[in-house]
Design an enzyme around this catalytic site. Structure first.
Site, PDB file in Angstrom:
ATOM      1  N   GLU A  94       0.826  -1.200   0.000  1.00 15.57           N
ATOM      2  CA  GLU A  94       0.000   0.000   0.000  1.00 15.57           C
ATOM      3  C   GLU A  94       0.864   1.256   0.000  1.00 15.57           C
ATOM      4  O   GLU A  94       1.907   1.320   0.654  1.00 15.57           O
ATOM      5  CB  GLU A  94      -0.958  -0.016   1.202  1.00 15.57           C
ATOM      6  CG  GLU A  94      -1.978  -1.146   1.075  1.00 15.57           C
ATOM      7  CD  GLU A  94      -3.029  -1.168   2.164  1.00 15.57           C
ATOM      8  OE1 GLU A  94      -4.070  -1.782   1.925  1.00 15.57           O
ATOM      9  OE2 GLU A  94      -2.816  -0.580   3.242  1.00 15.57           O
ATOM     10  N   GLY A 168       6.768  -2.081   6.032  1.00 10.43           N
ATOM     11  CA  GLY A 168       8.133  -2.573   6.115  1.00 10.43           C
ATOM     12  C   GLY A 168       9.068  -1.670   6.894  1.00 10.43           C
ATOM     13  O   GLY A 168       8.763  -0.510   7.180  1.00 10.43           O
ATOM     14  N   CYS A 344      -1.543   6.363   9.747  1.00 10.47           N
ATOM     15  CA  CYS A 344      -0.322   5.766  10.288  1.00 10.47           C
ATOM     16  C   CYS A 344      -0.650   4.523  11.111  1.00 10.47           C
ATOM     17  O   CYS A 344      -1.494   4.554  12.001  1.00 10.47           O
ATOM     18  CB  CYS A 344       0.388   6.793  11.160  1.00 10.47           C
ATOM     19  SG  CYS A 344       1.914   6.196  11.886  1.00 10.47           S
TER      20      CYS A 344
END
EC number: 2.1.1.192
Length: 373
Positions: A94, A168, A344
Site C-alpha cells: 500500500e 516494512g 499511520c
C-alpha cells in the site's frame, strides 16, 4: 533461452551510466534516458526523441521499463488516496498520497509485510514476506505520478515529499532502499530535495550507521516508549537494540547529516493508558534530552483486532505540555485517511489476509513437493 531484460527502473544513475558504457555509449545518454523516465514518465523508447534510433533499438533489445501496477485505490473525504500496488505473485503493498495546501506527500512501502512485529501496527501483525526491489520502490512513485498526470495539470498537487513510512522497515532492505532514494534525490531522477525525502526506522542500529555513510536524508525515529521495559513490548526489536544504542546511533547520524538541520523527528504513538501518562512524558523528555529532536505525537489509529485504544485529546494535550515545558518542539500529527484505513499504523488491511493466504498456499506447495521427492 533468451537473456532476461534489464529493468531500467532498477538502476540509479551510477548503474545506468555503467550500463550505457557497456553498450559503448557516453554517460550523458544515460542522463537523457533518466529524464525521460522520471521527469516525463515515458516508458516507450520510441518516444525518446533526443536518443538516436540505433541506441533506441539497442535499449529495446536489452532493456525494459516495468513498474508495478495500481490494482485499486480509495479516496478519503480529506483528499488522501490509498493505492494498492500489485508487486506480483498475488502480493500487494500500500502507498498513500497525502495532499496539503503547500505540498503533497507520498508514503512509500519498502517491504511486503514487516518482520518487526510492533504490537500497535497493523503491518507488523501481517508478518514478513519479502523485500521490494528498487523498481518496486521507485515504481510506487512512478505509478502514482502517472495517476496524478506527471507534468500535466490534472487538479491534483504533484508529489513534493516522499516518506519511507509505508509497509516494512526500510533499514532491513538497505540494498534496494539506498539506490531507490538515490533516484528520488537525483536531478535526473525525481529531483527531490534531501530535506523532502524522509526515512523512518524502528532502530536497526548497524544499518542506520550504513545509511549515514551512504546517503543524507531526513530521519524519523520510532521511539513510542520512554523506557526499555515498555519498548520491549511495543517495539520488540528493542530487545536487540535497546534505547541507549538506538539513541547513540541517531546522534551519530545527526552528526553526519545536513538534511536534518541538526535534529531528527521522534515519532511517538499515543496509546490510551499505555504510554501516555504525564509521568511517562517526563520520562521521555529526560530520555531525549541529549538527542536533538522535535517530537511528533501520533494519535493511535485503531485497526480490527487491535489490543490498544487511542489516547483522549486531554491526555495527549497534557503529555504535549509536559514535553514543551522541557523546551521540545512538539507536533500532534493530524490523522489523515483514517476513513479508508490509510492512516499511520493502519496499512495492511485486506492485503494482510491475502499475504497470509499466499504464505499458507506456499507452505502447502512445499509440503507437496517434499512428499513427491
Amino acid at each position: 533461452m533468451s537473456e532476461k531484460k534489464i529493468n531500467l527502473l532498477d538502476l540509479d544513475r551510477k548503474a545506468m551510466r555503467a550500463l550505457f558504457a557497456d553498450m559503448g555509449e557516453k554517460p550523458f545518454r544515460a542522463d537523457q534516458l533518466m529524464k525521460w523516465l522520471y521527469h516525463f514518465g515515458v516508458s516507450d523508447f520510441e518516444e525518446m526523441t533526443n536518443i538516436n534510433k540505433v541506441l533506441r533499438q539497442k535499449l529495446a533489445a536489452r532493456c525494459e521499463i516495468v513498474a508495478p501496477e495500481i490494482s485499486s485505490f480509495q479516496k478519503s473525504t480529506d483528499g488522501t488516496i490509498k493505492f494498492a500496488i500489485n508487486v506480483g505473485q498475488g502480493q500487494e503493498v500500500e502507498t498513500v498520497y497525502i495532499p496539503e495546501d503547500d505540498r503533497a506527500t507520498l508514503c512509500v512501502s519498502s517491504q511486503v509485510g514487516c518482520a518487526l512485529e510492533c504490537t500497535f501496527c497493523s503491518t507488523g501483525q501481517q508478518g514478513f514476506n519479502r523485500n521490494l526491489t528498487v523498481s518496486e520502490i521507485v515504481g510506487q512513485i512512478w505509478r502514482v505520478s502517472h495517476f496524478l498526470g506527471f507534468a500535466k495539470d490534472t487538479g491534483e498537487r504533484p508529489i513534493t515529499n516522499v516518506v519511507m513510512m509505508g509497509m516494512g522497515e526500510p533499514l532491513l532492505n538497505l540494498a534496494n532502499v539506498i539506490p531507490a532514494m538515490d533516484i528520488m534525490l537525483d536531478d535526473f531522477g525525481f529531483s527531490l530535495s534531501k530535506r523532502r525525502v524522509t526515512l523512518s526506522t524502528s532502530g536497526v542500529v548497524p544499518a542506520l550507521d550504513k545509511l549515514g555513510d551512504a546517503l543524507d536524508v531526513a530521519l524519523a525515529v520510532s521511539i513510542h516508549a520512554p523506557n526499555d521495559e515498555l519498548r520491549d513490548i511495543l517495539v520488540p526489536i528493542n530487545k536487540k537494540y535497546p534505547l541507549d544504542e538506538f539513541l547513540a546511533g541517531i546522534r551519530r547520524y545527526i552528526a553526519k547529516s545536513n538534511a536534518n538541520r541538526g535534529r531528527v523527528t521522534v515519532e511517538y504513538v499515543m496509546l490510551d493508558h499505555i504510554n501516555d501518562s504525564t509521568d511517562q512524558a517526563h520520562e521521555l523528555a529526560k530520555l531525549m534530552k541529549d538527542t536533538p529532536c522535535k517530537i511528533n505525537l501520533i494519535p493511535f489509529n485503531p485497526y480490527p483486532g487491535s489490543p490498544y485504544g487511542r489516547s483522549s485529546n486531554s491526555r495527549i494535550d497534557r503529555f504535549s505540555k509536559v514535553l514543551m515545558e522541557y523546551g521540545f518542539t512538539v507536533i500532534v500529527r493530524k490523522t489523515r485517511g483514517d476513513d479508508i484505513d490509510a492512516a499511520c499504523g493502519q496499512l495492511a488491511g485486506d492485503i494482510r489476509d491475502r499475504t497470509k493466504r499466499l504464505a499458507k498456499k506456499r507452505m502447502q506447495e512445499n509440503q507437496i513437493s517434499v512428499t513427491m521427492n
